[in-house]
Design a protein around this motif. Sequence first.
Motif, PDB file in Angstrom:
ATOM      1  N   ILE A   1       0.803  -1.217   0.000  1.00 27.42           N
ATOM      2  CA  ILE A   1       0.000   0.000   0.000  1.00 27.42           C
ATOM      3  C   ILE A   1       0.844   1.278   0.000  1.00 27.42           C
ATOM      4  O   ILE A   1       0.410   2.315  -0.532  1.00 27.42           O
ATOM      5  CB  ILE A   1      -0.992  -0.004   1.187  1.00 27.42           C
ATOM      6  CG1 ILE A   1      -2.071   1.056   0.958  1.00 27.42           C
ATOM      7  CG2 ILE A   1      -0.280   0.201   2.511  1.00 27.42           C
ATOM      8  CD1 ILE A   1      -3.236   0.956   1.936  1.00 27.42           C
ATOM      9  N   GLU A   2       2.040   1.225   0.542  1.00 30.28           N
ATOM     10  CA  GLU A   2       2.876   2.435   0.556  1.00 30.28           C
ATOM     11  C   GLU A   2       3.182   2.895  -0.870  1.00 30.28           C
ATOM     12  O   GLU A   2       3.161   4.099  -1.158  1.00 30.28           O
ATOM     13  CB  GLU A   2       4.175   2.177   1.326  1.00 30.28           C
ATOM     14  CG  GLU A   2       5.044   3.420   1.459  1.00 30.28           C
ATOM     15  CD  GLU A   2       6.254   3.199   2.359  1.00 30.28           C
ATOM     16  OE1 GLU A   2       7.060   4.141   2.486  1.00 30.28           O
ATOM     17  OE2 GLU A   2       6.386   2.100   2.926  1.00 30.28           O
TER      18      GLU A   2
ATOM     19  N   SER B   1      -8.142  -4.864   9.230  1.00 32.73           N
ATOM     20  CA  SER B   1      -6.808  -5.398   8.943  1.00 32.73           C
ATOM     21  C   SER B   1      -6.143  -5.900  10.213  1.00 32.73           C
ATOM     22  O   SER B   1      -6.302  -5.321  11.298  1.00 32.73           O
ATOM     23  CB  SER B   1      -5.922  -4.316   8.304  1.00 32.73           C
ATOM     24  OG  SER B   1      -6.335  -4.036   6.994  1.00 32.73           O
ATOM     25  N   GLU B   2      -5.364  -6.960  10.062  1.00 32.22           N
ATOM     26  CA  GLU B   2      -4.659  -7.559  11.190  1.00 32.22           C
ATOM     27  C   GLU B   2      -3.167  -7.276  11.130  1.00 32.22           C
ATOM     28  O   GLU B   2      -2.398  -7.825  11.928  1.00 32.22           O
ATOM     29  CB  GLU B   2      -4.923  -9.068  11.200  1.00 32.22           C
ATOM     30  CG  GLU B   2      -6.411  -9.396  11.379  1.00 32.22           C
ATOM     31  CD  GLU B   2      -6.722 -10.851  11.056  1.00 32.22           C
ATOM     32  OE1 GLU B   2      -5.890 -11.497  10.379  1.00 32.22           O
ATOM     33  OE2 GLU B   2      -7.801 -11.331  11.467  1.00 32.22           O
ATOM     34  N   ASP B   3      -2.756  -6.447  10.178  1.00 30.29           N
ATOM     35  CA  ASP B   3      -1.344  -6.084  10.071  1.00 30.29           C
ATOM     36  C   ASP B   3      -1.197  -4.581  10.323  1.00 30.29           C
ATOM     37  O   ASP B   3      -2.047  -3.976  10.988  1.00 30.29           O
ATOM     38  CB  ASP B   3      -0.785  -6.499   8.699  1.00 30.29           C
ATOM     39  CG  ASP B   3      -1.513  -5.808   7.538  1.00 30.29           C
ATOM     40  OD1 ASP B   3      -2.377  -4.937   7.809  1.00 30.29           O
ATOM     41  OD2 ASP B   3      -1.213  -6.118   6.378  1.00 30.29           O
ATOM     42  N   ASN B   4      -0.178  -3.968   9.772  1.00 27.51           N
ATOM     43  CA  ASN B   4       0.087  -2.546  10.025  1.00 27.51           C
ATOM     44  C   ASN B   4      -0.426  -1.629   8.915  1.00 27.51           C
ATOM     45  O   ASN B   4       0.109  -0.526   8.723  1.00 27.51           O
ATOM     46  CB  ASN B   4       1.592  -2.329  10.226  1.00 27.51           C
ATOM     47  CG  ASN B   4       2.101  -3.005  11.494  1.00 27.51           C
ATOM     48  OD1 ASN B   4       1.417  -3.022  12.517  1.00 27.51           O
ATOM     49  ND2 ASN B   4       3.290  -3.575  11.412  1.00 27.51           N
TER      50      ASN B   4
ATOM     51  N   GLY C   1       0.713   7.281   8.023  1.00 29.03           N
ATOM     52  CA  GLY C   1       2.009   7.898   7.767  1.00 29.03           C
ATOM     53  C   GLY C   1       1.958   8.915   6.634  1.00 29.03           C
ATOM     54  O   GLY C   1       2.894   9.700   6.458  1.00 29.03           O
ATOM     55  N   PHE C   2       0.858   8.931   5.868  1.00 31.89           N
ATOM     56  CA  PHE C   2       0.685   9.859   4.752  1.00 31.89           C
ATOM     57  C   PHE C   2      -0.299  10.977   5.095  1.00 31.89           C
ATOM     58  O   PHE C   2      -0.741  11.692   4.201  1.00 31.89           O
ATOM     59  CB  PHE C   2       0.188   9.105   3.514  1.00 31.89           C
ATOM     60  CG  PHE C   2       1.251   8.307   2.819  1.00 31.89           C
ATOM     61  CD1 PHE C   2       1.848   8.772   1.661  1.00 31.89           C
ATOM     62  CD2 PHE C   2       1.656   7.077   3.331  1.00 31.89           C
ATOM     63  CE1 PHE C   2       2.825   8.038   1.009  1.00 31.89           C
ATOM     64  CE2 PHE C   2       2.629   6.331   2.685  1.00 31.89           C
ATOM     65  CZ  PHE C   2       3.225   6.811   1.533  1.00 31.89           C
TER      66      PHE C   2
END
Length: 299
Positions: free
Chosen positions: A23-24, A47-50, A57-58
């Motif tokens: 996604i970044e 979501s189960e991740d980051n 962060g954006f």
Amino acid sequence: MASISHNKRVSIAMTTYNGQKYIEEQLHSLCAQTYPIYEVIVCDDMSEDNTIDVVLGFKDALPLKVIKNKDRQGVVRNFRQAIANCTGDFIACCDQDDIWLPDKLGDSIELILPITGGRPALVYTDLQVIDSKRQIIAESFWTMREIDPSKTTFYSLLFGNTVTGCTMLFNRKMSDEVMKMPDQATMHDHWIACIAYSIGKVRFLKKQTVSYRQHETNVTVNKEVNFKNRAANLWSMINNGFGDFLSSQLNQAKLFDRIYQGILNEDNAGDLKRFINCEKLSPMFRKLMYHYMLRQQRD
């Protein structure tokens, strides 16, 4: 891309689920758009991740609004929710693992402005196909899948979608129609395409505006559509039985008929009824009809 006014507000409807791996890159590509983005609506489906941390962060680079689902919605409901929260003049659907080319939005806005009016309007484009490492698999998704958009009709769409959601941009009238989309719809982009080709206006651009990522969790473009693969698929079905071929498309067509039967013109209403009547045929005959439709699209 010709010089166009930037006075139209464009919203991005983005859904996420466990997308931290790619996604970044997608968010960076949104930052690089030559047409300004009014807002980015991100609906995360637990979501189960980051993923959320990467998105946040954006927050200084993009006009983000993040919605965290408390219950799992699934693709159709989550996209409908994202679209419902968009407030721009136009809305573009965005997948978490692709990469937009810089003129994606600008090209789409230029394409849609002449057909925007009192009806739902949709534009879409070709794509290039890349792998997990951004290596190009196919320069043209349409060529790879033997898609000729000039031959796409409402009737042909009933057999299967050829309009890729991550290239779509549409107006507010279309978003109003999307709110009527039932949870049982096969896929949001298929439903939107059927609206555009039946009661709306539609244009397409023979240009790749998105790098469409194929990876281990995305199997929609796993194989080139060629004679060898089609023959192998047909032989597999003969050996294993045709099952409920076209059943999901038929179910969606009946849902579409329930909502739009009083709105469609005579030709489209007739095509919809004709397709629904395929349910009376055996799955093998449905398969033969499907392959006939493919030939019609490619000849």
